[in-house]
Scaffold this motif. Structure first.
Motif, PDB file in Angstrom:
ATOM      1  N   GLY A 645       0.817  -1.210   0.000  1.00 54.22           N
ATOM      2  CA  GLY A 645       0.000   0.000   0.000  1.00 54.22           C
ATOM      3  C   GLY A 645       0.852   1.262   0.000  1.00 54.22           C
ATOM      4  N   LYS A 646       2.114   1.144  -0.389  1.00 62.48           N
ATOM      5  CA  LYS A 646       3.042   2.283  -0.381  1.00 62.48           C
ATOM      6  C   LYS A 646       3.764   2.367  -1.720  1.00 62.48           C
ATOM      7  CE  LYS A 646       2.405   3.199   4.050  1.00 62.48           C
ATOM      8  NZ  LYS A 646       3.401   2.835   5.046  1.00 62.48           N
ATOM      9  N   MET A 647       4.238   3.563  -2.012  1.00 62.59           N
ATOM     10  CA  MET A 647       4.970   3.774  -3.254  1.00 62.59           C
ATOM     11  C   MET A 647       6.438   3.397  -3.082  1.00 62.59           C
ATOM     12  SD  MET A 647       2.756   4.752  -5.417  1.00 62.59           S
ATOM     13  CE  MET A 647       3.867   5.209  -6.745  1.00 62.59           C
ATOM     14  N   GLN A 648       6.965   2.707  -4.048  1.00 60.65           N
ATOM     15  CA  GLN A 648       8.404   2.469  -4.160  1.00 60.65           C
ATOM     16  C   GLN A 648       8.741   2.595  -5.629  1.00 60.65           C
ATOM     17  OE1 GLN A 648      10.066  -1.135  -2.434  1.00 60.65           O
ATOM     18  NE2 GLN A 648      11.909  -0.983  -3.702  1.00 60.65           N
ATOM     19  N   THR A 649       9.503   3.592  -5.976  1.00 58.85           N
ATOM     20  CA  THR A 649       9.772   3.897  -7.382  1.00 58.85           C
ATOM     21  C   THR A 649      11.254   3.774  -7.683  1.00 58.85           C
ATOM     22  OG1 THR A 649       8.007   5.555  -7.209  1.00 58.85           O
ATOM     23  CG2 THR A 649       9.362   5.558  -9.223  1.00 58.85           C
ATOM     24  N   PRO A 650      11.683   2.698  -8.308  1.00 58.63           N
ATOM     25  CA  PRO A 650      13.090   2.594  -8.700  1.00 58.63           C
ATOM     26  C   PRO A 650      13.482   3.725  -9.645  1.00 58.63           C
ATOM     27  CG  PRO A 650      12.016   0.464  -8.846  1.00 58.63           C
ATOM     28  CD  PRO A 650      10.932   1.472  -8.646  1.00 58.63           C
ATOM     29  N   THR A 651      14.726   4.102  -9.601  1.00 54.60           N
ATOM     30  CA  THR A 651      15.225   5.171 -10.471  1.00 54.60           C
ATOM     31  C   THR A 651      16.458   4.697 -11.226  1.00 54.60           C
ATOM     32  OG1 THR A 651      16.626   6.081  -8.723  1.00 54.60           O
ATOM     33  CG2 THR A 651      14.389   6.964  -8.905  1.00 54.60           C
ATOM     34  N   VAL A 652      16.686   5.308 -12.366  1.00 54.24           N
ATOM     35  CA  VAL A 652      17.894   5.056 -13.146  1.00 54.24           C
ATOM     36  C   VAL A 652      18.578   6.401 -13.368  1.00 54.24           C
ATOM     37  CG1 VAL A 652      18.888   4.070 -15.238  1.00 54.24           C
ATOM     38  CG2 VAL A 652      16.746   3.147 -14.330  1.00 54.24           C
ATOM     39  N   ILE A 653      19.810   6.503 -12.913  1.00 50.83           N
ATOM     40  CA  ILE A 653      20.586   7.738 -13.075  1.00 50.83           C
ATOM     41  C   ILE A 653      21.789   7.409 -13.951  1.00 50.83           C
ATOM     42  CG2 ILE A 653      21.737   9.635 -11.901  1.00 50.83           C
ATOM     43  CD1 ILE A 653      20.285   8.739  -9.342  1.00 50.83           C
ATOM     44  N   VAL A 654      21.985   8.207 -14.985  1.00 52.10           N
ATOM     45  CA  VAL A 654      23.006   7.890 -15.994  1.00 52.10           C
ATOM     46  C   VAL A 654      23.991   9.047 -16.121  1.00 52.10           C
ATOM     47  CG1 VAL A 654      23.385   7.207 -18.401  1.00 52.10           C
ATOM     48  CG2 VAL A 654      21.274   6.538 -17.219  1.00 52.10           C
ATOM     49  N   ALA A 655      25.280   8.703 -16.250  1.00 57.25           N
ATOM     50  CA  ALA A 655      26.306   9.724 -16.473  1.00 57.25           C
ATOM     51  C   ALA A 655      26.053  10.418 -17.812  1.00 57.25           C
ATOM     52  CB  ALA A 655      27.684   9.079 -16.458  1.00 57.25           C
ATOM     53  N   PRO A 656      26.353  11.702 -17.909  1.00 54.73           N
ATOM     54  CA  PRO A 656      26.091  12.459 -19.142  1.00 54.73           C
ATOM     55  C   PRO A 656      26.671  11.809 -20.390  1.00 54.73           C
ATOM     56  CG  PRO A 656      26.704  13.948 -17.367  1.00 54.73           C
ATOM     57  CD  PRO A 656      26.903  12.562 -16.833  1.00 54.73           C
ATOM     58  N   SER A 657      27.831  11.168 -20.271  1.00 49.72           N
ATOM     59  CA  SER A 657      28.485  10.612 -21.460  1.00 49.72           C
ATOM     60  C   SER A 657      27.708   9.449 -22.078  1.00 49.72           C
ATOM     61  CB  SER A 657      29.895  10.143 -21.096  1.00 49.72           C
ATOM     62  OG  SER A 657      29.833   9.100 -20.132  1.00 49.72           O
ATOM     63  N   LEU A 658      26.786   8.847 -21.297  1.00 53.47           N
ATOM     64  CA  LEU A 658      26.043   7.677 -21.807  1.00 53.47           C
ATOM     65  C   LEU A 658      24.565   7.966 -22.063  1.00 53.47           C
ATOM     66  CD1 LEU A 658      27.459   4.781 -19.558  1.00 53.47           C
ATOM     67  CD2 LEU A 658      28.051   5.294 -21.924  1.00 53.47           C
ATOM     68  N   GLN A 659      24.171   9.234 -21.981  1.00 50.11           N
ATOM     69  CA  GLN A 659      22.756   9.574 -22.087  1.00 50.11           C
ATOM     70  C   GLN A 659      22.109   9.046 -23.366  1.00 50.11           C
ATOM     71  OE1 GLN A 659      20.555  10.891 -20.121  1.00 50.11           O
ATOM     72  NE2 GLN A 659      21.908  11.370 -18.391  1.00 50.11           N
ATOM     73  N   ASN A 660      22.837   8.986 -24.443  1.00 50.67           N
ATOM     74  CA  ASN A 660      22.254   8.587 -25.737  1.00 50.67           C
ATOM     75  C   ASN A 660      22.451   7.110 -26.053  1.00 50.67           C
ATOM     76  OD1 ASN A 660      21.439  11.273 -26.263  1.00 50.67           O
ATOM     77  ND2 ASN A 660      23.493  11.770 -27.037  1.00 50.67           N
ATOM     78  N   THR A 661      23.235   6.395 -25.250  1.00 52.78           N
ATOM     79  CA  THR A 661      23.568   5.010 -25.617  1.00 52.78           C
ATOM     80  C   THR A 661      23.241   3.976 -24.557  1.00 52.78           C
ATOM     81  OG1 THR A 661      25.822   5.321 -24.782  1.00 52.78           O
ATOM     82  CG2 THR A 661      25.440   5.791 -27.128  1.00 52.78           C
ATOM     83  N   TRP A 662      22.991   4.376 -23.325  1.00 48.02           N
ATOM     84  CA  TRP A 662      22.917   3.422 -22.219  1.00 48.02           C
ATOM     85  C   TRP A 662      21.809   2.392 -22.376  1.00 48.02           C
ATOM     86  CZ3 TRP A 662      18.935   2.578 -18.730  1.00 48.02           C
ATOM     87  CH2 TRP A 662      17.873   3.489 -18.750  1.00 48.02           C
ATOM     88  N   LYS A 663      20.705   2.792 -22.995  1.00 50.76           N
ATOM     89  CA  LYS A 663      19.554   1.881 -23.071  1.00 50.76           C
ATOM     90  C   LYS A 663      19.846   0.630 -23.893  1.00 50.76           C
ATOM     91  CE  LYS A 663      15.768   5.095 -22.217  1.00 50.76           C
ATOM     92  NZ  LYS A 663      14.458   5.605 -22.694  1.00 50.76           N
ATOM     93  N   ASN A 664      20.836   0.698 -24.776  1.00 45.01           N
ATOM     94  CA  ASN A 664      21.173  -0.463 -25.612  1.00 45.01           C
ATOM     95  C   ASN A 664      22.295  -1.321 -25.032  1.00 45.01           C
ATOM     96  OD1 ASN A 664      19.290   0.215 -27.669  1.00 45.01           O
ATOM     97  ND2 ASN A 664      20.716   1.770 -28.446  1.00 45.01           N
ATOM     98  N   LEU A 665      22.867  -0.877 -23.924  1.00 47.14           N
ATOM     99  CA  LEU A 665      23.947  -1.649 -23.307  1.00 47.14           C
ATOM    100  C   LEU A 665      23.396  -2.871 -22.570  1.00 47.14           C
ATOM    101  CD1 LEU A 665      26.090   1.236 -21.754  1.00 47.14           C
ATOM    102  CD2 LEU A 665      26.502   0.023 -23.897  1.00 47.14           C
ATOM    103  N   LYS A 666      24.259  -3.870 -22.384  1.00 45.20           N
ATOM    104  CA  LYS A 666      23.910  -5.073 -21.605  1.00 45.20           C
ATOM    105  C   LYS A 666      24.945  -5.267 -20.506  1.00 45.20           C
ATOM    106  CE  LYS A 666      21.626  -7.527 -25.415  1.00 45.20           C
ATOM    107  NZ  LYS A 666      21.587  -8.796 -26.199  1.00 45.20           N
ATOM    108  N   LEU A 667      24.605  -6.136 -19.560  1.00 45.92           N
ATOM    109  CA  LEU A 667      25.520  -6.409 -18.459  1.00 45.92           C
ATOM    110  C   LEU A 667      26.692  -7.286 -18.891  1.00 45.92           C
ATOM    111  CD1 LEU A 667      22.942  -7.028 -15.586  1.00 45.92           C
ATOM    112  CD2 LEU A 667      24.468  -5.067 -15.838  1.00 45.92           C
ATOM    113  N   LYS A 668      26.561  -7.953 -20.013  1.00 44.70           N
ATOM    114  CA  LYS A 668      27.657  -8.807 -20.481  1.00 44.70           C
ATOM    115  C   LYS A 668      27.996  -8.523 -21.929  1.00 44.70           C
ATOM    116  CE  LYS A 668      24.627 -12.783 -21.496  1.00 44.70           C
ATOM    117  NZ  LYS A 668      24.448 -14.225 -21.295  1.00 44.70           N
TER     118      LYS A 668
END
Length: 668
Positions: A645-668
């Motif tokens: 019954g409470k809000m919990q909102t995950p956030t994603v904070i990205v360094a300026p250098s990756l603002q345009n590319t981070w979404k396509n990156l993978k962990l491996k």
């Protein structure tokens, strides 16, 4: 002046002259005997025992007590003379009558061991205590041993600790190890891991094998210090190479399970055998399991049964061997009545082992019930198991699959995808801070980190040696791990990827609203005792890496995971400022602002971590960071509202250098 004639009493002066002459002669003899002793001892130290013997004899004939004692030593051990316990006893007795404290101790030791005389612990106690009370270090630790074993005196661990402490304070390395062991396992005193560590370090610096083994136990179990299998192995092997059987057995165990060292079943059996040859029951039990399990050799139930029984014969108080026989009779013979009888014998001896081992014995009984077809009893006994070790089912995957609907029954922990693609340039720090010294626990943080570690290794393909996994990390642990990751990225020369995972408390700095990771030795209202996120971002942002992905299952408002505030917090949630990461950093945080990062009690995880693991499982690790971010925000937000019954909102904070590319990156 009137002259007065002196009247001299010659009878008296003659007596004094005679006494003086005798005294002078005696002093000359003492000096001579002392010189003979020094010369003899010099030869003794060089190993020239026959020469030493002749000088000791000359001095002993003039009642030199130290030479008399050394003659006892030489006859007892056969140095330069045929070994003769009777003559050793005679010389020790002469020296003790002249007040030689080492000789008193040696006499007691001969009575204790029955060398040249009938074994008599009462006499042993009499002589050893007499020497110990006069400050003799060797006698003090031996008196501690008599109290420890109840030999010639009523068993009393407190008294044993008292006498070992006296010896340890005089520099006795063995006593330092004994004291460390007592504090580690709570013999004769309250269990105190810090004191166990301190005393064991003192002994280990003097190469004491028991002290080294103690340090191995501390690092292996993570008691008072972060669990570290590599360091545990390092201390066990030092002790084992000195011939200490308990350490030899533990080295074998680590080779067998690939903990802190590369898995090697041949070496495991070698070390088990070395310890078993010295009569170590634990090693005998391990050899039995080696043949039962069949890992590294063909299964041999008959040989396993022989070794389990050898272990019981050697140490009837050890529950593990009874439990292993129970498993064998259930699986090999399907004789569940006999199996449960042996399981009962194991349960009767539970108090002789640590809680983790107790949990294993309950877990093995649960398996017997499942094989018997009694799922109800299996679930009941499993509760006892999980009460002792909540993470047991993540360690025993076989049992987890056998009992559907158990308290920890979730596919996330038990069905982890695997890959054959090894990631040579990916390194990870994984920290689970659950048990704090000054704050409340963080429910499931250990399990969060442990299972995430499995996904990093199995699903992402990161080799175990490229993962720094820490349970209950101190400030220095976090600092050292961060520096290790920086060095790893430098070695990769720009081709590396870094993963940082943290589950535990976070705290705010009320003065500037900055956020900190709270080490287990930190204090909730003291940012000076915590590790600043700004510092973490600054350090990791300065290295050349393809990406640095950070997962934070923590809230930084001063709240705790199960609502409410930290013990030392003000009671008001603080809305921290989001620091801007640098370099190629992407940060996934469990909650924003002044929100709380909640647990997912049904799944025994943090809510954020559960859905992180679920997405890794569903995608087999192939998820992009953009997809992962969207998924976490949607699923965690929805489930938190439904469950809490409470809000919990995950956030994603990205360094300026990756603002345009981070979404396509993978962990491996």
């Amino acid at each position: 002046m009137k002259q007065v004639k002196a009247i001299i009493d010659y009878s008296k002066i003659s007596i004094w002259v005679i006494l003086f002459l005798i005294s002078a002669k005696t002093m000359a003899q003492i000096n001579m005997s002392s010189d003979n002793y020094d010369t003899g001892y010099s030869y003794y130290q060089k190993g020239e025992y026959k020469k030493a013997l002749s000088f000791f004899l000359m001095a002993a004939n003039k009642n030199d007590k130290n030479s008399e004692w050394m003659l006892g030593v030489m006859y007892e051990h056969g140095y330069g003379v045929a070994m003769d316990y009777f003559k050793a006893f005679e010389w020790y007795h002469k020296a003790s009558e002249h007040g030689q404290l080492d000789a008193l101790c040696s006499l007691g030791d001969m009575y204790a061991r029955g060398l040249g005389i009938d074994q008599d612990y009462t006499k042993a106690y009499e002589y050893i205590s007499k020497s110990a009370k006069q400050g003799n270090k060797e006698a003090q630790w031996r008196l501690g041993e008599l109290y420890d074993g109840g030999y010639g005196v009523k068993q009393d661990y407190s008294k044993a600790l008292e006498w070992h402490t006296k010896a340890a304070e005089q520099g006795c390395a063995y006593s330092q190890g004994v004291i460390g062991y007592y504090y580690l396992y709570g013999y004769g005193t309250t269990q105190d891991f810090n004191k166990a560590y301190e005393w064991s370090v003192k002994g280990a610096t003097q190469e004491d094998a028991l002290s080294q083994c103690n340090l191995g136990d501390l690092y292996y179990l993570g008691n008072g210090i972060p669990k570290d299998f590599a360091k545990a192995y390092e201390w066990y092997i030092k002790s084992a190479e000195q011939g200490y059987p308990y350490a030899q057995s533990n080295v074998g165990y680590m080779y067998y399970h690939g903990e802190g060292v590369k898995k090697d079943n041949v070496k495991a059996l070698e070390w088990f055998t070395k310890a078993a040859d010295q009569g170590n029951a634990n090693a005998m039990n391990n050899i039995g399991w080696y043949y039962y399990d069949g890992d590294g050799s063909k299964k041999n139930y008959k040989e396993a049964e022989i070794w389990f029984n050898k272990a019981i014969e050697k140490d009837p108080t050890m529950p593990q061997a009874y439990s292993n026989l129970a498993i064998l009779y259930a699986k090999r013979d399907k004789d569940y009545i006999k199996a449960l009888q042996y399981s009962d014998l194991a349960l009767e001896r539970l108090s002789n082992v640590i809680p983790k081992e107790q949990a294993t014995i309950y877990g093995e009984r649960a398996k017997i019930y499942v094989w018997q077809g009694n799922l109800t009893n299996a679930k009941e006994i499993l509760k006892e198991c999980l009460a002792l070790n909540p993470n047991y089912l993540s360690e025993d995957e076989e049992l987890a699959k056998m009992i559907p609907g158990h308290p920890n029954d979730n596919e996330i922990d038990n069905n982890i995808p695997t890959t054959n693609n090894i990631q040579k340039n990916v390194f990870a720090i994984i920290i689970g801070n659950e048990k704090y010294k000054n704050e409340v626990v963080v429910p499931y943080a250990d399990n969060d980190a442990k299972v995430f570690c499995k996904y990093v290794e199995k699903t992402l393909g990161v080799p175990n040696e490229q993962i720094k996994y820490i349970e209950n990390a101190t400030y220095n642990d976090i600092r050292i791990a961060t520096n290790w990751l920086i060095q790893a990225m430098k070695v990769c020369r720009g081709k590396g990827k870094a993963i940082v995972y943290y589950a535990g408390h976070g705290i705010p700095n009320e003065s500037d609203m900055s956020a900190f990771l709270l080490p287990v030795d930190g204090i909730g209202n003291d940012p000076g005792s915590a590790y600043a996120l700004n510092e973490l971002y600054e350090k990791l942002g300065s290295v050349e890496a393809q990406s640095v992905t950070i997962f934070l299952d923590a809230c930084f408002s001063g709240s705790k995971r199960e609502e409410g505030m930290l013990t030392s917090a003000r009671g008001v949630a603080i809305k921290t400022k989001s620091a801007t990461p640098k370099g190629n950093i992407i940060v996934f945080s469990a909650a924003q602002g002044d929100e709380t990062a909640y647990p997912y009690k049904d799944m025994q995880h943090g809510m954020f971590t559960y859905y992180l693991l679920k997405k890794l499982q569903d995608s087999k690790g192939e998820v992009t960071l953009g997809e992962l971010g969207d998924y976490l925000i949607d699923e965690v937000g929805r489930e938190s509202f439904v469950k809490n019954g409470k809000m919990q909102t995950p956030t994603v904070i990205v360094a300026p250098s990756l603002q345009n590319t981070w979404k396509n990156l993978k962990l491996k």
